[in-house]
Design an enzyme around this catalytic site. Structure first.
Site, PDB file in Angstrom:
ATOM      1  N   PRO A 187      39.768 -34.998  33.020  1.00  0.00           N
ATOM      2  CG  PRO A 187      39.802 -36.580  31.303  1.00  0.00           C
ATOM      3  CD  PRO A 187      38.936 -35.523  31.943  1.00  0.00           C
ATOM      4  CB  CYS A 188      43.922 -31.859  33.552  1.00  0.00           C
ATOM      5  SG  CYS A 188      43.739 -31.775  35.315  1.00  0.00           S
ATOM      6  CG  HIS A 189      44.601 -37.985  35.108  1.00  0.00           C
ATOM      7  ND1 HIS A 189      43.274 -37.649  35.299  1.00  0.00           N
ATOM      8  CD2 HIS A 189      44.606 -39.228  34.582  1.00  0.00           C
ATOM      9  CE1 HIS A 189      42.509 -38.660  34.909  1.00  0.00           C
ATOM     10  NE2 HIS A 189      43.297 -39.631  34.470  1.00  0.00           N
TER      11      HIS A 189
END
Length: 174
Positions: free
Chosen positions: A132-134
């Site tokens: 989850p780099c968001h």
């Protein structure tokens, strides 16, 4: 490596599955661009249709995109440097619906001052939503960049924040 392209609520989605697990989940508005990207990343990959394993993987990936707070449960084939894998592991520990700055993540992994390197590791992430780099934002709270488009990053964060407000455990309604 087998590759399939389908649709999700966030546009077209490409999944790449190796013998070790999910190697890529990529998002774009253009299916052709996804296929070209997969050909560059995985030159020996073959595009498959109506493959039972790929259909199951596509369904799981779509569910993950539609509910980014849910773990995929799929084995992952993470391909990156030791530093990138350290960043990706730390990303998975960030609770859904929350964010952290690049500098904050650098500090969390014991590498203060490595915010740019953390940003580079996020940009190299091939597993949209699953890694989850968001959830990483600029120090000033801005969305900054996102490999899959800042409009998708915004949408994912909105979905996660809304999910934190509503319990998802069916036992909570008994």
């Amino acid at each position: 490596m087998r590759v399939a392209i389908g649709r999700s609520d966030l546009g077209f989605m490409l999944v790449a599955l190796s013998g070790r697990g999910l190697a890529a989940l990529m998002l774009d508005d253009d299916a052709g661009a996804l296929q070209q990207g997969a050909e560059q990343l995985f030159p020996a990959a073959r595009l498959v249709h109506d493959d039972m394993d790929m259909n199951r993987c596509m369904d799981v990936a779509r569910a993950c995109v539609d509910a980014p707070w849910q773990p995929s449960g799929l084995p992952l084939d993470l391909r990156g440097t030791v530093f990138q894998q350290q960043v990706w592991q730390a990303l998975q520990a960030i609770p859904y619906g929350t964010t952290l700055s690049y500098a904050g993540l650098a500090e969390r992994i014991g590498r203060p001052g490595a915010a740019r390197a953390v940003a580079g590791a996020c940009a190299a992430n091939r597993l949209a939503v699953v890694i989850p780099c968001h959830r990483i934002i600029g120090r000033d709270g801005s969305l900054s960049g996102y490999r899959w488009g800042t409009h998708r990053k915004q949408r994912l964060l909105e979905m996660e924040r809304a999910a934190r407000l509503v319990p998802h455990d069916p036992r909570a309604y008994s």
